[in-house]
Design an enzyme around this catalytic site. Sequence first.
Site, PDB file in Angstrom:
ATOM      1  N   ILE A  13       0.851  -1.203   0.000  1.00 47.35           N
ATOM      2  CA  ILE A  13       0.000   0.000   0.000  1.00 47.35           C
ATOM      3  C   ILE A  13       0.883   1.248   0.000  1.00 47.35           C
ATOM      4  O   ILE A  13       0.657   2.180  -0.778  1.00 47.35           O
ATOM      5  CB  ILE A  13      -0.970  -0.012   1.202  1.00 47.35           C
ATOM      6  CG1 ILE A  13      -1.873  -1.254   1.141  1.00 47.35           C
ATOM      7  CG2 ILE A  13      -1.814   1.266   1.204  1.00 47.35           C
ATOM      8  CD1 ILE A  13      -2.830  -1.407   2.320  1.00 47.35           C
ATOM      9  N   ASP A  32      10.947   2.647   5.794  1.00 41.38           N
ATOM     10  CA  ASP A  32      10.500   1.265   5.993  1.00 41.38           C
ATOM     11  C   ASP A  32      11.585   0.523   6.767  1.00 41.38           C
ATOM     12  O   ASP A  32      12.778   0.719   6.524  1.00 41.38           O
ATOM     13  CB  ASP A  32      10.256   0.566   4.649  1.00 41.38           C
ATOM     14  CG  ASP A  32       9.289  -0.600   4.791  1.00 41.38           C
ATOM     15  OD1 ASP A  32       8.180  -0.520   4.212  1.00 41.38           O
ATOM     16  OD2 ASP A  32       9.622  -1.576   5.484  1.00 41.38           O
ATOM     17  N   SER A 118      -8.025   0.002  10.105  1.00 39.98           N
ATOM     18  CA  SER A 118      -8.417  -1.334   9.639  1.00 39.98           C
ATOM     19  C   SER A 118      -9.871  -1.635   9.976  1.00 39.98           C
ATOM     20  O   SER A 118     -10.346  -1.322  11.073  1.00 39.98           O
ATOM     21  CB  SER A 118      -7.528  -2.388  10.281  1.00 39.98           C
ATOM     22  OG  SER A 118      -8.066  -3.677  10.061  1.00 39.98           O
ATOM     23  N   SER A 119     -10.526  -2.297   9.020  1.00 36.13           N
ATOM     24  CA  SER A 119     -11.909  -2.748   9.224  1.00 36.13           C
ATOM     25  C   SER A 119     -12.019  -3.714  10.397  1.00 36.13           C
ATOM     26  O   SER A 119     -13.107  -3.933  10.914  1.00 36.13           O
ATOM     27  CB  SER A 119     -12.395  -3.453   7.963  1.00 36.13           C
ATOM     28  OG  SER A 119     -11.622  -4.618   7.730  1.00 36.13           O
ATOM     29  N   TYR A 142      -4.297  -7.745  16.715  1.00 36.19           N
ATOM     30  CA  TYR A 142      -4.063  -6.849  15.575  1.00 36.19           C
ATOM     31  C   TYR A 142      -5.135  -5.754  15.513  1.00 36.19           C
ATOM     32  O   TYR A 142      -4.820  -4.570  15.339  1.00 36.19           O
ATOM     33  CB  TYR A 142      -4.067  -7.671  14.280  1.00 36.19           C
ATOM     34  CG  TYR A 142      -4.119  -6.837  13.020  1.00 36.19           C
ATOM     35  CD1 TYR A 142      -3.007  -6.119  12.596  1.00 36.19           C
ATOM     36  CD2 TYR A 142      -5.287  -6.752  12.267  1.00 36.19           C
ATOM     37  CE1 TYR A 142      -3.060  -5.335  11.445  1.00 36.19           C
ATOM     38  CE2 TYR A 142      -5.345  -5.978  11.119  1.00 36.19           C
ATOM     39  CZ  TYR A 142      -4.232  -5.276  10.717  1.00 36.19           C
ATOM     40  OH  TYR A 142      -4.291  -4.502   9.592  1.00 36.19           O
ATOM     41  N   VAL A 172      -7.549  -4.810   1.547  1.00 35.42           N
ATOM     42  CA  VAL A 172      -6.965  -4.251   0.329  1.00 35.42           C
ATOM     43  C   VAL A 172      -6.156  -5.329  -0.408  1.00 35.42           C
ATOM     44  O   VAL A 172      -5.475  -6.144   0.223  1.00 35.42           O
ATOM     45  CB  VAL A 172      -6.051  -3.052   0.680  1.00 35.42           C
ATOM     46  CG1 VAL A 172      -5.582  -2.355  -0.592  1.00 35.42           C
ATOM     47  CG2 VAL A 172      -6.774  -2.094   1.603  1.00 35.42           C
ATOM     48  N   VAL A 186      -5.170 -13.091   1.756  1.00 36.22           N
ATOM     49  CA  VAL A 186      -5.656 -14.307   1.098  1.00 36.22           C
ATOM     50  C   VAL A 186      -5.589 -14.225  -0.432  1.00 36.22           C
ATOM     51  O   VAL A 186      -5.262 -15.217  -1.097  1.00 36.22           O
ATOM     52  CB  VAL A 186      -7.087 -14.649   1.590  1.00 36.22           C
ATOM     53  CG1 VAL A 186      -8.112 -13.598   1.163  1.00 36.22           C
ATOM     54  CG2 VAL A 186      -7.512 -16.013   1.116  1.00 36.22           C
TER      55      VAL A 186
HETATM   56  C1  UD2 Z   1      -7.879  -8.197   8.297  1.00 34.53           C
HETATM   57  C2  UD2 Z   1      -8.763  -6.958   8.072  1.00 34.53           C
HETATM   58  C3  UD2 Z   1      -8.207  -6.163   6.882  1.00 34.53           C
HETATM   59  C4  UD2 Z   1      -6.719  -5.838   7.065  1.00 34.53           C
HETATM   60  C5  UD2 Z   1      -5.982  -7.158   7.250  1.00 34.53           C
HETATM   61  C6  UD2 Z   1      -4.476  -6.982   7.441  1.00 34.53           C
HETATM   62  C7  UD2 Z   1     -11.003  -7.750   8.708  1.00 34.53           C
HETATM   63  C8  UD2 Z   1     -12.372  -8.075   8.250  1.00 34.53           C
HETATM   64  N1  UD2 Z   1     -10.128  -7.369   7.764  1.00 34.53           N
HETATM   65  O1  UD2 Z   1      -8.011  -9.016   7.172  1.00 34.53           O
HETATM   66  O2  UD2 Z   1      -8.950  -4.956   6.717  1.00 34.53           O
HETATM   67  O3  UD2 Z   1      -6.529  -4.968   8.157  1.00 34.53           O
HETATM   68  O4  UD2 Z   1      -6.501  -7.846   8.419  1.00 34.53           O
HETATM   69  O5  UD2 Z   1      -3.848  -8.225   7.619  1.00 34.53           O
HETATM   70  O6  UD2 Z   1     -10.694  -7.811   9.896  1.00 34.53           O
HETATM   71  N2  UD2 Z   1      -7.824 -17.240   4.468  1.00 34.53           N
HETATM   72  C9  UD2 Z   1      -7.928 -18.496   3.880  1.00 34.53           C
HETATM   73  N3  UD2 Z   1      -6.802 -19.048   3.339  1.00 34.53           N
HETATM   74  C10 UD2 Z   1      -5.590 -18.436   3.364  1.00 34.53           C
HETATM   75  C11 UD2 Z   1      -5.487 -17.147   3.957  1.00 34.53           C
HETATM   76  C12 UD2 Z   1      -6.632 -16.577   4.503  1.00 34.53           C
HETATM   77  O7  UD2 Z   1      -9.007 -19.100   3.862  1.00 34.53           O
HETATM   78  O8  UD2 Z   1      -4.603 -19.019   2.852  1.00 34.53           O
HETATM   79  C13 UD2 Z   1      -9.050 -16.623   5.010  1.00 34.53           C
HETATM   80  C14 UD2 Z   1      -8.928 -16.076   6.413  1.00 34.53           C
HETATM   81  O9  UD2 Z   1      -9.151 -17.083   7.386  1.00 34.53           O
HETATM   82  C15 UD2 Z   1     -10.031 -15.005   6.389  1.00 34.53           C
HETATM   83  C16 UD2 Z   1     -10.005 -14.504   4.934  1.00 34.53           C
HETATM   84  O10 UD2 Z   1      -9.360 -15.514   4.186  1.00 34.53           O
HETATM   85  O11 UD2 Z   1     -11.288 -15.580   6.665  1.00 34.53           O
HETATM   86  C17 UD2 Z   1      -9.236 -13.207   4.781  1.00 34.53           C
HETATM   87  O12 UD2 Z   1      -7.985 -13.360   5.435  1.00 34.53           O
HETATM   88  P1  UD2 Z   1      -6.825 -12.273   5.281  1.00 34.53           P
HETATM   89  O13 UD2 Z   1      -5.685 -12.723   6.157  1.00 34.53           O
HETATM   90  O14 UD2 Z   1      -6.558 -11.998   3.857  1.00 34.53           O
HETATM   91  O15 UD2 Z   1      -7.491 -10.945   5.834  1.00 34.53           O
HETATM   92  P2  UD2 Z   1      -8.371 -10.575   7.174  1.00 34.53           P
HETATM   93  O16 UD2 Z   1      -9.805 -10.707   6.821  1.00 34.53           O
HETATM   94  O17 UD2 Z   1      -7.829 -11.233   8.374  1.00 34.53           O
END
Ligand code: UD2
Length: 314
Positions: A13, A32, A118-119, A142, A172, A186
């Site tokens: 970002i 950084d 963050s959301s 976090y 993002v 993800v």
């Molecule tokens: C959180 C925040 C996001 C940002 C991010 C930074 C929420 C809703 N969103 O993202 O805004 O701050 O943290 O890290 O809190 N997953 C899988 N397989 C994988 C990896 C992830 O199924 O290999 C799932 C994971 O369990 C989750 C979704 O995908 O349900 C999104 O995971 P993420 O780590 O991309 O992001 P998230 O939602 O924790």
Amino acid sequence: MAKYLVTGVAGFIGRSIAAALAARGESVRGIDSLITGKRSNLVGLEAMDFIEGDLADVDACAQACAGVEVVFHEAALASVPRSVADPVSTNRNCVDATLNLLVAARAAGVRRVVYAGSSSAYGDTPTLPKHEGMLPKPISPYAVAKLAGEQYMCAFARVYGLETVTLRYFNVFGPFQDPSSHYSGVLAIFCRKMLAGEQPTIYGDGKQSRDFTYIDNVVEANLLAAAAPAEKVSGQVMNAATGSRIPLNEVFVQLCELTGYRGKPAYAEPRAGDIRDSLADIQLAQRLIGYQPAIDFREGLRRTVEWYRTGAGD
Ligand code: UD2
């Protein structure tokens, strides 16, 4: 002397904001620690004044803020599961770093700090869409750390008159996002794996949904937040997202079409600290800064897959 400072500039970002500023001919400094940021993300930003430094170090903060007018504070140790495994490091790199940066910004006479919120601050409340009037309910270390940062932003606006704007980002994604770590976002992980013909793993039943936001929308929100009149935005917190959500199972289907992957996903236990559904109300950002997401999920995903296909993310 640089007019703009981007913290976390070697993250995806931060580098995207710096690139947009540079394209407008602005003078940019970036800092950084390279803990999770990558030097390779600085390609194309050679004209930028780059400091390799950690915001937990007050001298690095002072050096970074000297002579700057506007700061985009993107540096953080992202990832919910990383914070579950090591909450102290997340606190150090999100909370301590943000406070140090704010102190240094104020001392240096910085006019405005735009902060990457963050959301996750909303937590796992069932109400959708999430709007800024809702009481925050962070459920992971976090989320607590990112929320503490935004509360510091509001306090510095209130008690010191430093202009601050918090943008609460919603998942993002896009080019330059690191796909290589277990803690990566993800979409970065899935793009890289599925293009390589490897099976991705969905944690949980895949019915969890996210308001996945393409990077260009977030960059635009930052530029608007930096330019908006102080009386409208200073001390404010607003969502930066698309206002639509998609379940992970549906993301997988779309990625099969875009990558040509023919297998099925593996399913594993849900992650601790995970949120079920996330969807933003984006009316406040529309009203305060004129934000309108220009790139929808499908187009963003297409561009992202094309970027990983070039091998640039390896
Ligand atoms: C959180 C925040 C996001 C940002 C991010 C930074 C929420 C809703 N969103 O993202 O805004 O701050 O943290 O890290 O809190 N997953 C899988 N397989 C994988 C990896 C992830 O199924 O290999 C799932 C994971 O369990 C989750 C979704 O995908 O349900 C999104 O995971 P993420 O780590 O991309 O992001 P998230 O939602 O924790």
